[in-house]
Design a protein around this motif. Sequence first.
Motif, PDB file in Angstrom:
ATOM      1  N   ARG A  31      35.352 104.883  15.458  1.00 38.05           N
ATOM      2  CA  ARG A  31      36.009 106.158  15.162  1.00 38.05           C
ATOM      3  C   ARG A  31      37.466 105.978  14.736  1.00 38.05           C
ATOM      4  NH1 ARG A  31      32.917 107.094  19.789  1.00 38.05           N
ATOM      5  NH2 ARG A  31      31.126 108.473  19.430  1.00 38.05           N
ATOM      6  N   GLY A  32      37.682 105.022  13.865  1.00 42.15           N
ATOM      7  CA  GLY A  32      39.005 104.795  13.311  1.00 42.15           C
ATOM      8  C   GLY A  32      39.931 103.942  14.143  1.00 42.15           C
ATOM      9  N   SER A  33      39.533 103.607  15.370  1.00 37.77           N
ATOM     10  CA  SER A  33      40.364 102.760  16.236  1.00 37.77           C
ATOM     11  C   SER A  33      39.880 101.316  16.197  1.00 37.77           C
ATOM     12  CB  SER A  33      40.330 103.274  17.672  1.00 37.77           C
ATOM     13  OG  SER A  33      40.912 104.565  17.764  1.00 37.77           O
ATOM     14  N   LEU A  89      23.125  95.879  16.212  1.00 43.98           N
ATOM     15  CA  LEU A  89      21.741  95.417  16.204  1.00 43.98           C
ATOM     16  C   LEU A  89      20.825  96.626  16.122  1.00 43.98           C
ATOM     17  CD1 LEU A  89      19.786  93.003  16.497  1.00 43.98           C
ATOM     18  CD2 LEU A  89      19.906  93.309  18.964  1.00 43.98           C
ATOM     19  N   ALA A  90      20.031  96.683  15.059  1.00 37.81           N
ATOM     20  CA  ALA A  90      19.083  97.783  14.844  1.00 37.81           C
ATOM     21  C   ALA A  90      19.773  99.140  14.894  1.00 37.81           C
ATOM     22  CB  ALA A  90      17.959  97.711  15.872  1.00 37.81           C
ATOM     23  N   GLY A  91      20.990  99.205  14.365  1.00 37.34           N
ATOM     24  CA  GLY A  91      21.721 100.459  14.331  1.00 37.34           C
ATOM     25  C   GLY A  91      22.415 100.823  15.620  1.00 37.34           C
ATOM     26  N   HIS A  92      22.315  99.978  16.635  1.00 36.77           N
ATOM     27  CA  HIS A  92      22.946 100.221  17.934  1.00 36.77           C
ATOM     28  C   HIS A  92      24.131  99.280  18.111  1.00 36.77           C
ATOM     29  CE1 HIS A  92      19.544 102.725  19.306  1.00 36.77           C
ATOM     30  NE2 HIS A  92      18.787 101.851  18.660  1.00 36.77           N
ATOM     31  N   ARG A  93      25.181  99.771  18.732  1.00 38.56           N
ATOM     32  CA  ARG A  93      26.365  98.956  19.004  1.00 38.56           C
ATOM     33  C   ARG A  93      26.288  98.387  20.418  1.00 38.56           C
ATOM     34  NH1 ARG A  93      30.888  99.276  15.792  1.00 38.56           N
ATOM     35  NH2 ARG A  93      30.848 100.773  14.085  1.00 38.56           N
ATOM     36  N   TYR A  94      26.472  97.072  20.505  1.00 36.17           N
ATOM     37  CA  TYR A  94      26.447  96.396  21.794  1.00 36.17           C
ATOM     38  C   TYR A  94      27.656  95.468  21.908  1.00 36.17           C
ATOM     39  CZ  TYR A  94      21.470  97.709  21.886  1.00 36.17           C
ATOM     40  OH  TYR A  94      20.283  98.408  21.866  1.00 36.17           O
ATOM     41  N   GLY A 132      30.082 102.747  24.648  1.00 40.47           N
ATOM     42  CA  GLY A 132      30.167 104.171  24.910  1.00 40.47           C
ATOM     43  C   GLY A 132      31.384 104.811  24.276  1.00 40.47           C
ATOM     44  N   ALA A 133      31.642 106.044  24.664  1.00 38.27           N
ATOM     45  CA  ALA A 133      32.770 106.794  24.116  1.00 38.27           C
ATOM     46  C   ALA A 133      34.092 106.134  24.467  1.00 38.27           C
ATOM     47  CB  ALA A 133      32.743 108.233  24.653  1.00 38.27           C
TER      48      ALA A 133
END
Length: 260
Positions: free
Chosen positions: A145-147, A188-193, A209-210
């Motif tokens: 988110r830009g950060s 990975l598969a569209g998920h952020r880890y 997370g947020a």
Amino acid sequence: MDNDTLLMVVAQLGGGSWVWRRSGGPGSSFVRHQALGSGHLRRPHAVASARLGGHLYLGVADSSKGGTSTVFRWGSGGFYPHQTLRAWQRDTHLEFLELGGRPALVLCSAARRPLVYRWSGGGFAPHTDIPHVPDVYAAKHFRLRGSVFLCLTRFLGDAKVMRWEGSMFREVQQVPARGSMVFQPLLLAGHRYVLLGNDFAPSRVFRLGAGGRLEPAQELPAPTPRAFVPLAVGHRHFLVATSFKGATQIYAHVTEDIGT
């Protein structure tokens, strides 16, 4: 450099470091193209590349007590020294990134706090260090988110997640990580880890997370991991975990529907 040329850099503790070039199209072999950093590299520990101002640069962290980390620039068919960074610091890793719209570089050391350099048009100038985190082994960044966030790995202390606040990095979260040499964000598969490797305990997978905070998701029995690499084959997604002492592990990414 021709955009169709594929190069591979192999930095070695002994026997010299080399730039290899693919001799032809896909499937062709690699041939030695250039000896890298003759007289400049003693114990190369990490290599990273970036394209800045139309030029290709290569950064090498030197972990020798008498070594000097160096930024090389591609020109006249090879990589040649462009700028020496701090000397005599036993550097272990470096990471190119962008901070406030300007290229930057984070350099990690076994002897000093991480140092942030910012691009000045012709080279990197020291900007600030990252306080309260000595003995950082490696740094990996991600954007959300830009950060800009930085994952700092420490073998003898807690790992840290830091966020760029305009002029310096500030801590967002710390994660118990004694025995860790890799703290790696990936998609990975569209998920952020973010994955935390551990030499003495199970490795851990965190969801992102947020606000850049990490949420525990899973343990992995990966032995002494040194890197995690996402891999897509068709519609399937895998995670490759390289190991320092054991066999490389390959995990399949599976999405489970736990709804009723």
